[in-house]
Structure formats: structure tokens, C-alpha cells
Scaffold this motif. Structure first.
Motif, PDB file in Angstrom:
ATOM      1  N   GLY A 117       3.677  12.745 -10.944  1.00 11.02           N
ATOM      2  CA  GLY A 117       3.341  11.400 -10.487  1.00 11.02           C
ATOM      3  C   GLY A 117       4.554  10.578 -10.102  1.00 11.02           C
ATOM      4  N   VAL A 118       4.271   9.317  -9.769  1.00 14.87           N
ATOM      5  CA  VAL A 118       5.310   8.376  -9.346  1.00 14.87           C
ATOM      6  C   VAL A 118       5.097   7.065 -10.101  1.00 14.87           C
ATOM      7  N   ILE A 119       6.184   6.464 -10.553  1.00 16.15           N
ATOM      8  CA  ILE A 119       6.102   5.136 -11.178  1.00 16.15           C
ATOM      9  C   ILE A 119       6.997   4.177 -10.411  1.00 16.15           C
ATOM     10  N   SER A 120       6.394   3.094  -9.922  1.00 17.63           N
ATOM     11  CA  SER A 120       7.175   2.102  -9.177  1.00 17.63           C
ATOM     12  C   SER A 120       7.343   0.841 -10.040  1.00 17.63           C
ATOM     13  N   ARG A 121       8.111  -0.088  -9.512  1.00 23.08           N
ATOM     14  CA  ARG A 121       8.326  -1.357 -10.226  1.00 23.08           C
ATOM     15  C   ARG A 121       7.013  -2.047 -10.565  1.00 23.08           C
ATOM     16  N   LYS A 122       6.096  -2.056  -9.579  1.00 19.77           N
ATOM     17  CA  LYS A 122       4.842  -2.768  -9.802  1.00 19.77           C
ATOM     18  C   LYS A 122       3.993  -2.103 -10.879  1.00 19.77           C
ATOM     19  N   ASP A 123       4.041  -0.771 -10.936  1.00 14.91           N
ATOM     20  CA  ASP A 123       3.299  -0.055 -11.990  1.00 14.91           C
ATOM     21  C   ASP A 123       3.785  -0.521 -13.361  1.00 14.91           C
ATOM     22  N   LEU A 124       5.103  -0.719 -13.465  1.00  7.62           N
ATOM     23  CA  LEU A 124       5.678  -1.122 -14.754  1.00  7.62           C
ATOM     24  C   LEU A 124       5.369  -2.589 -15.051  1.00  7.62           C
ATOM     25  N   LEU A 125       5.384  -3.409 -14.013  1.00  7.02           N
ATOM     26  CA  LEU A 125       5.029  -4.822 -14.223  1.00  7.02           C
ATOM     27  C   LEU A 125       3.577  -4.934 -14.682  1.00  7.02           C
ATOM     28  N   ARG A 126       2.719  -4.102 -14.047  1.00  7.76           N
ATOM     29  CA  ARG A 126       1.298  -4.127 -14.411  1.00  7.76           C
ATOM     30  C   ARG A 126       1.137  -3.724 -15.878  1.00  7.76           C
ATOM     31  N   ALA A 127       1.865  -2.705 -16.267  1.00  8.03           N
ATOM     32  CA  ALA A 127       1.774  -2.227 -17.648  1.00  8.03           C
ATOM     33  C   ALA A 127       2.285  -3.282 -18.630  1.00  8.03           C
ATOM     34  N   MET A 143       1.325   5.997 -14.218  1.00  5.39           N
ATOM     35  CA  MET A 143       1.824   6.497 -12.932  1.00  5.39           C
ATOM     36  C   MET A 143       0.686   6.698 -11.928  1.00  5.39           C
ATOM     37  N   THR A 144       1.049   6.700 -10.650  1.00  5.35           N
ATOM     38  CA  THR A 144       0.132   7.213  -9.619  1.00  5.35           C
ATOM     39  C   THR A 144       0.287   8.727  -9.694  1.00  5.35           C
ATOM     40  N   ARG A 145      -0.861   9.440  -9.777  1.00  2.00           N
ATOM     41  CA  ARG A 145      -0.694  10.865 -10.085  1.00  2.00           C
ATOM     42  C   ARG A 145      -1.083  11.819  -8.957  1.00  2.00           C
ATOM     43  N   ASN A 148      -2.479  12.608  -5.464  1.00  2.00           N
ATOM     44  CA  ASN A 148      -2.418  11.450  -4.561  1.00  2.00           C
ATOM     45  C   ASN A 148      -0.993  11.044  -4.201  1.00  2.00           C
ATOM     46  N   ILE A 149      -0.055  11.937  -4.394  1.00  2.00           N
ATOM     47  CA  ILE A 149       1.337  11.584  -4.111  1.00  2.00           C
ATOM     48  C   ILE A 149       1.716  12.013  -2.690  1.00  2.00           C
ATOM     49  N   ILE A 150       2.333  11.075  -1.985  1.00  2.00           N
ATOM     50  CA  ILE A 150       2.801  11.357  -0.627  1.00  2.00           C
ATOM     51  C   ILE A 150       4.216  11.910  -0.745  1.00  2.00           C
ATOM     52  N   THR A 151       4.440  13.077  -0.148  1.00  2.29           N
ATOM     53  CA  THR A 151       5.739  13.746  -0.289  1.00  2.29           C
ATOM     54  C   THR A 151       6.342  14.062   1.084  1.00  2.29           C
ATOM     55  N   TYR A 168       1.865   4.332   4.500  1.00  2.00           N
ATOM     56  CA  TYR A 168       1.263   4.234   3.161  1.00  2.00           C
ATOM     57  C   TYR A 168       1.764   3.021   2.372  1.00  2.00           C
ATOM     58  N   GLN A 169       2.621   2.218   3.013  1.00  2.00           N
ATOM     59  CA  GLN A 169       3.162   1.003   2.384  1.00  2.00           C
ATOM     60  C   GLN A 169       3.760   1.279   1.011  1.00  2.00           C
ATOM     61  N   ILE A 170       4.662   2.261   0.986  1.00  2.00           N
ATOM     62  CA  ILE A 170       5.365   2.582  -0.257  1.00  2.00           C
ATOM     63  C   ILE A 170       6.872   2.561   0.002  1.00  2.00           C
ATOM     64  N   ASP A 171       7.646   2.541  -1.073  1.00  3.76           N
ATOM     65  CA  ASP A 171       9.097   2.407  -0.933  1.00  3.76           C
ATOM     66  C   ASP A 171       9.815   3.742  -1.005  1.00  3.76           C
ATOM     67  N   SER A 172       9.127   4.762  -1.521  1.00  4.82           N
ATOM     68  CA  SER A 172       9.869   5.965  -1.846  1.00  4.82           C
ATOM     69  C   SER A 172       8.990   7.222  -1.796  1.00  4.82           C
ATOM     70  N   LEU A 173       9.593   8.324  -1.412  1.00  3.04           N
ATOM     71  CA  LEU A 173       8.867   9.598  -1.331  1.00  3.04           C
ATOM     72  C   LEU A 173       9.647  10.667  -2.083  1.00  3.04           C
ATOM     73  N   PRO A 174       8.975  11.472  -2.909  1.00  2.00           N
ATOM     74  CA  PRO A 174       9.678  12.607  -3.489  1.00  2.00           C
ATOM     75  C   PRO A 174       9.916  13.677  -2.410  1.00  2.00           C
ATOM     76  N   VAL A 175      11.129  14.221  -2.382  1.00  2.00           N
ATOM     77  CA  VAL A 175      11.415  15.344  -1.487  1.00  2.00           C
ATOM     78  C   VAL A 175      11.096  16.606  -2.288  1.00  2.00           C
TER      79      VAL A 175
HETATM   80  P1  ADP Z   1       6.632  -1.479  -5.583  1.00  2.00           P
HETATM   81  O1  ADP Z   1       5.896  -1.288  -6.849  1.00  2.00           O
HETATM   82  O2  ADP Z   1       8.070  -1.868  -5.832  1.00  2.00           O
HETATM   83  O3  ADP Z   1       5.919  -2.351  -4.596  1.00  2.00           O
HETATM   84  P2  ADP Z   1       5.772   0.789  -3.967  1.00  2.00           P
HETATM   85  O4  ADP Z   1       5.297  -0.081  -2.843  1.00  2.00           O
HETATM   86  O5  ADP Z   1       6.512   2.035  -3.609  1.00  2.00           O
HETATM   87  O6  ADP Z   1       6.728  -0.009  -4.931  1.00  2.00           O
HETATM   88  O7  ADP Z   1       4.527   1.199  -4.860  1.00  2.00           O
HETATM   89  C1  ADP Z   1       3.234   0.684  -4.710  1.00  2.00           C
HETATM   90  C2  ADP Z   1       2.235   1.631  -5.367  1.00  2.00           C
HETATM   91  O8  ADP Z   1       2.230   2.880  -4.683  1.00  2.00           O
HETATM   92  C3  ADP Z   1       2.513   1.935  -6.832  1.00  2.00           C
HETATM   93  O9  ADP Z   1       1.309   1.948  -7.551  1.00  2.00           O
HETATM   94  C4  ADP Z   1       3.135   3.342  -6.811  1.00  2.00           C
HETATM   95  O10 ADP Z   1       2.824   4.110  -7.942  1.00  2.00           O
HETATM   96  C5  ADP Z   1       2.496   3.944  -5.576  1.00  2.00           C
HETATM   97  N1  ADP Z   1       3.435   4.897  -4.903  1.00  2.00           N
HETATM   98  C6  ADP Z   1       4.757   4.748  -4.733  1.00  2.00           C
HETATM   99  N2  ADP Z   1       5.288   5.809  -4.087  1.00  2.00           N
HETATM  100  C7  ADP Z   1       4.261   6.661  -3.856  1.00  2.00           C
HETATM  101  C8  ADP Z   1       4.153   7.944  -3.223  1.00  2.00           C
HETATM  102  N3  ADP Z   1       5.202   8.571  -2.702  1.00  2.00           N
HETATM  103  N4  ADP Z   1       2.924   8.533  -3.164  1.00  2.00           N
HETATM  104  C9  ADP Z   1       1.844   7.891  -3.686  1.00  2.00           C
HETATM  105  N5  ADP Z   1       1.879   6.701  -4.296  1.00  2.00           N
HETATM  106  C10 ADP Z   1       3.075   6.071  -4.380  1.00  2.00           C
END
Ligand code: ADP
Length: 210
Positions: A117-127, A143-145, A148-151, A168-175
Motif C-alpha cells: 500500500g501507500v500512505i500519504s500525508r492526508k492519510d496520516l492527518l485523517r488517522a 494505507m491505500t492498499r 488499488n495502487i497506481i505504479t 489520478y491526482q496523487i503526488d507519488s508513484l511506486p516504481v
Molecule cells: P496528499 O495526502 O499529500 O494529498 P496524495 O494526493 O498523493 O497526497 O494522496 C491522496 C490519496 O491518494 C491518499 O489517500 C493516498 O493514500 C492515495 N495515493 C497516493 N499515492 C497513490 C498511488 N500511487 N496509488 C494509489 N493511491 C495513492
């Protein structure tokens, strides 16, 4: 582009195919003097040189060349090291890791060290909302598990990876590297973030411009 390179480009556009000798003659210069300019124009993709025929104008505009260049950049050449934690660590420890490693997103792996899974800042703030004790909340719960992870893969282009961040409006992708014969099972070998794109952008801006 230098004045002389502009002149050469115009001559080739008007007279293609044209040899280096002929261009030199038109400019009242020697072939040797022109050689570096012709090399630059050829390397940059504006001119095409065919042996025994001469120079052609490729018809590619500056923007087209820049966009071709961008699409050639690969994830493997720009990725950063992944920051990994196990599913069993607490949300509290995940926050500490975020600060210690100075990242915005951490990747979670299972006991086999495969992506879970992935844990972002917002996931931790929510927790952190409410009165929960973060030491008792496992990372695996917030975590987002998978699946459903975009790689992204090592050979993917920086452009396609950047597109995924936007789409997908996310900040980071696992390679990742897929584990052979196992569906949705990946080894995490890097992280690709908005900072990765910014760094590539800055590096390109520093390159010699013709
Ligand atoms: P932030 O929390 O700083 O806004 P993100 O926009 O990346 O950071 O994350 C928003 C949501 O998307 C979070 O719930 C996070 O778990 C999820 N997320 C982040 N990266 C990925 C990814 N690569 N694949 C799927 N979900 C993701």
C-alpha cells in the motif's frame, strides 16, 4: 541559435538537398568553419545529413523537438530511492518516518517485502483526527492498499508517469518490478514524485540551447 546557424537553416530550407561545400560557398566561408554549426544543427534534429546527398531540413519545429526529447526520458534515470515501512508499524512511526526521511509519501510492504500500500500525508492527518492513540493504529489499516495502487515501471517514460500523477491526482508513484507469475505482486525499486518531474524540468532548462 547563432546568426550563422539561422542562415544555414534558411539556405537548407531553400535549396535542399545541399552539400556542406555548397552551403559554405554561399556564405563565403570554408567547409571547416561551418562544420561545428552543421554538427549542432544535425544533432539537434533540425537538419538531417545523408551521405553523398547532402543536408535536408527535417521540418521539425522547436516545440516538436522538445516534446520528442521529453518523451524519451525514462523513469529509471530519474527515480529516487523508495522509503518503505512494514504493514505492522504504527501510524505514529509512519509519521516519524515521513519527517526523518523528508518525504510526503511512504510505501508499505508486506512480510515478503512486496508492495502492499501507500500512505500519504492526508492519510496520516485523517488517522490523527479524533482521540485515537496513533501508536495503536497499524499502517496497514490507514494505507491505500493493493490492488488499488497506481505504479510505474523502470522503462516507462517520465511523460507517462507525470500523466498518471495528474490523472489520478496523487503526488507519488511506486516504481515497481512485477514478480513473475504472480498477479498484482510487485517489488518496489523506487519512488516517482512531483519533485522528480520538477528536477527533470530544471535539468532540461540547464541544457545548452541552440
Ligand atoms: P496528499 O495526502 O499529500 O494529498 P496524495 O494526493 O498523493 O497526497 O494522496 C491522496 C490519496 O491518494 C491518499 O489517500 C493516498 O493514500 C492515495 N495515493 C497516493 N499515492 C497513490 C498511488 N500511487 N496509488 C494509489 N493511491 C495513492
Amino acid at each position: 541559435m547563432s546568426k550563422r546557424q539561422e542562415q544555414i537553416l534558411q539556405i537548407v530550407k531553400d535549396h535542399e538537398p545541399i552539400t556542406g561545400e555548397q552551403i559554405a560557398e554561399m556564405l563565403n566561408l570554408t567547409r571547416a568553419t561551418l562544420r561545428p554549426d552543421l554538427a549542432i544543427l544535425t544533432m539537434s534534429g533540425l537538419l538531417d545529413a545523408r551521405p553523398r546527398v547532402g543536408y535536408f531540413y527535417t521540418g521539425k519545429t522547436g516545440m516538436r523537438l522538445v516534446s520528442e526529447r521529453i518523451r524519451k526520458l525514462k523513469v529509471k534515470d530519474y527515480k529516487a530511492p523508495p522509503i518503505l515501512v512494514e504493514e505492522s508499524v504504527s501510524a505514529y512511526d509512519a509519521i516519524v518516518t515521513l519527517f526523518l526521511e523528508d518525504v510526503g509519501t511512504i510505501f508499505v510492504v508486506n512480510k515478503e517485502r512486496h508492495l502492499a500500500g501507500v500512505i500519504s500525508r492526508k492519510d496520516l492527518l485523517r488517522a490523527s483526527l479524533g482521540n485515537k492513540n496513533l501508536e495503536d493504529v497499524p499502517a496497514g489499516v490507514i494505507m491505500t492498499r493493493m490492488p488499488n495502487i497506481i505504479t510505474v515501471g523502470l522503462e516507462d517514460s517520465l511523460f507517462d508517469a507525470a500523466n498518471k500523477l495528474i490523472e489520478y491526482q496523487i503526488d507519488s508513484l511506486p516504481v515497481v518490478i512485477p514478480v513473475e507469475g504472480r498477479k498484482n505482486t510487485y517489488e518496489v525499486v523506487g519512488r516517482f514524485t512531483k519533485t522528480t518531474i520538477t528536477r527533470a524540468f530544471v535539468e532540461m532548462g540547464k541544457e545548452e540551447v541552440i
